[in-house]
Enzyme design. Structure first.
Site, short mmCIF file in Angstrom:
data_model
loop_
_atom_site.label_atom_id
_atom_site.label_comp_id
_atom_site.label_asym_id
_atom_site.label_seq_id
_atom_site.Cartn_x
_atom_site.Cartn_y
_atom_site.Cartn_z
NE ARG A 21 -0.04 19.71 14.45
CZ ARG A 21 0.72 20.72 14.00
NH1 ARG A 21 2.11 20.74 13.88
NH2 ARG A 21 0.19 22.09 13.49
CB SER A 79 12.22 24.50 21.26
OG SER A 79 11.45 25.60 20.70
CG ASP A 93 6.13 22.10 12.08
OD1 ASP A 93 5.78 21.81 13.11
OD2 ASP A 93 6.34 23.37 11.64
CD GLN A 121 7.66 28.12 18.11
OE1 GLN A 121 7.29 27.99 19.29
NE2 GLN A 121 7.03 27.75 17.17
C1 S3P Z 1 9.13 26.96 14.29
C2 S3P Z 1 9.63 25.75 15.13
C3 S3P Z 1 8.93 24.75 15.42
C4 S3P Z 1 7.57 24.25 14.60
C5 S3P Z 1 6.82 25.51 14.48
C6 S3P Z 1 7.70 26.63 13.90
C7 S3P Z 1 9.86 27.97 13.98
O1 S3P Z 1 8.24 24.53 16.89
O2 S3P Z 1 7.00 23.22 15.33
O3 S3P Z 1 5.74 25.14 13.62
O4 S3P Z 1 9.21 28.78 13.17
O5 S3P Z 1 10.45 28.40 14.83
P1 S3P Z 1 9.31 24.54 18.13
O6 S3P Z 1 10.48 25.24 18.28
O7 S3P Z 1 8.42 24.61 19.29
O8 S3P Z 1 9.77 23.00 17.96
#
Ligand code: S3P
Length: 453
Positions: A361, A171, A330, A173
């Site tokens: 999803r 991830s 995504d 994020q």
């Molecule tokens: C994102 C990371 C992804 C992605 C999200 C945006 C980001 O999520 O699916 O739409 O901007 O860091 P995850 O880190 O949970 O995989």
């Protein structure tokens, strides 16, 4: 802003999509520009920011935390706080945006004050234990609903210590959350990832003058085969002037729709082509679509260019391996549009993370494809989609922007009109989606219901 209630749109079958469009500024990169603008010393100017509600939520949170924001000549100017945020006098509303909530948790864990992050009904169903655990190890106190699993997320910040951690999920994020917290901790904070993920935070930290070291992960490390990313704290970002490249994830719907229709040709201009994001292009090429990249250049540390996709006479089914999934996480709703037009069965595995996005999803894609007569099998961590004719009908997007946009473009090649109910999430990332679909020749009705009044 919560998704627009009652929004629905209908797309009728028409001629193959054709033409050139410019997608909105990238959502992921805009979030990071706003957050680093908040933390930085001095002024940051963000051009071509994503205009959707998700990034607006990040900007509003930044203002609540002390950033001064002004809009000038179409750009967003932010006067940063030089790492000293202000205690917000209200709950921080992240709307529909998981990136806002999870990335902000990092800097908030280092503040000597109390804050609460929450959002709409969809966001309050999305996991936060993945950020609670490393931030607690760094020394902050955090609490969340349902045994520390779900938002709202309350944070009492502290002086943080640097940590080395191996993330159980690939991830961006979570990695970004820990790296942003690491800016405040004395010493080296290192994040090991099980697979490579989007690296916009690393690139943007460098653009703000903060060195970041990314090395290939050690094969024996429990963090897996992804990179190890390190920041040395304390570090202070310096304000920067940035132009946000176009959002590949927004462009993907039209590119996949072109791949799915023989003779359709669509060009996305000025789009981000970061290899950690653009995995869908390699998959479309494997399926037999023609993909041309041109005007390739570097802008603000990100690769940018134009992409043209042309639909072949026959698109071939393909498999997506678990290792590829983070590069197109995504874009799976867009890929499904191509898979439904391909010969044979296309499969994706290792994509269980899709169950904890703005919706489940995997479940929603499978249910909606079945409603339109497409043969589909849902597994615990993936889908198998068999290409063939697509009928008209009514599908339910459940306010998930990417599900709504996928079925809208699918309508352009169905045998009857496709109505997308619950389409009110579209303006979270792409307020001009309906207009772009119409400009490329799509016969769309109801686009005004997905526009913010
Ligand atoms: C994102 C990371 C992804 C992605 C999200 C945006 C980001 O999520 O699916 O739409 O901007 O860091 P995850 O880190 O949970 O995989």
């Amino acid at each position: 802003m919560a998704p627009l209630p009652g929004a629905r749109l209908t797309v009728r079958p028409g001629r193959p999509l054709a033409g050139t469009f410019i997608p909105p500024g990238d959502k992921s990169i805009t979030h990071r520009a706003y957050l680093l603008g908040l933390l930085a010393r001095g002024d940051t100017v963000v051009e071509n920011a994503n205009p959707g509600a998700d990034c607006e939520a990040t900007l509003a949170c930044a203002q609540s935390l002390g950033a001064r924001v002004a809009r000038r000549d179409g750009a967003v100017a932010i006067e940063g706080c030089d790492m000293q945020l202000r205690e917000p006098d209200r709950v921080l509303d992240c709307g529909n945006s998981g990136t806002t909530l999870r990335l902000l948790a990092g800097p908030l864990a280092a503040q000597d004050f109390f804050s609460v992050l929450t959002g709409d009904a969809s966001l309050r169903r999305r996991p936060v234990a993945r950020v609670v655990e490393p931030l607690r190890r760094m020394g902050a106190q955090l609490w969340a609903r349902d045994g520390d699993r779900l938002p709202p997320l309350a944070i009492r910040g502290a002086a943080l210590r640097a940590i080395e951690c191996a993330l159980p999920v690939a991830s961006a994020q979570v990695a970004s959350c820990v790296l942003l917290a690491g800016l405040f901790a004395a010493g080296r904070t290192v994040v090991h990832l099980p697979a490579p993920v989007r690296d916009h935070t690393e690139r943007m930290l460098r653009a703000f003058g903060v060195p970041v070291v990314a090395t290939a992960g050690h094969p024996d490390h429990p963090g897996g085969r992804g990179p190890a990313i390190a920041v040395e704290g304390p570090a202070r970002p310096t304000g920067a002037r940035l132009r946000i490249p176009g959002d590949f994830s927004a462009a993907a719907f039209f590119l996949a729709a072109a791949a799915a229709t023989p003779g359709a040709t669509v060009t996305a201009r000025d789009v981000n082509l970061n290899p950690t994001r653009a995995g869908l292009l390699a998959v479309l090429e494997r399926m037999g679509a023609r993909v041309e990249r041109s005007r390739l250049r570097d802008e603000g540390g990100e690769p940018v260019g134009d992409v043209t996709v042309t639909g072949p006479v026959h698109l071939e089914g393909c498999d997506i391996d678990p290792a590829e999934v983070p590069t197109l996480i995504d874009e799976v709703p867009a890929w499904v549009v191509a898979a439904s037009a391909a010969r044979g069965t296309s499969r994706i595995r290792g994509a269980a993370e899709l169950r904890v996005k703005e919706s489940d999803r995997l479940a929603l894609l499978a249910a909606n494809l079945a409603r339109l007569g497409v043969a589909v099998e849902e597994t615990l961590d993936g889908l198998a989609v068999t290409g063939g004719p697509v009928g008209g009908g009514v599908v339910e997007a459940d306010d998930d922007h990417r599900i709504a946009m996928a079925f809208a473009v699918l309508g352009a090649r169905a045998s009857g009109p496709v109505t997308v109910a619950g389409a009110g999430g579209i303006p979270t990332s792409y307020p001009g989606f309906g207009e772009t679909l119409a400009a490329l020749g799509g016969d769309i009705e109801g686009a005004e219901t997905v526009r913010v009044p």
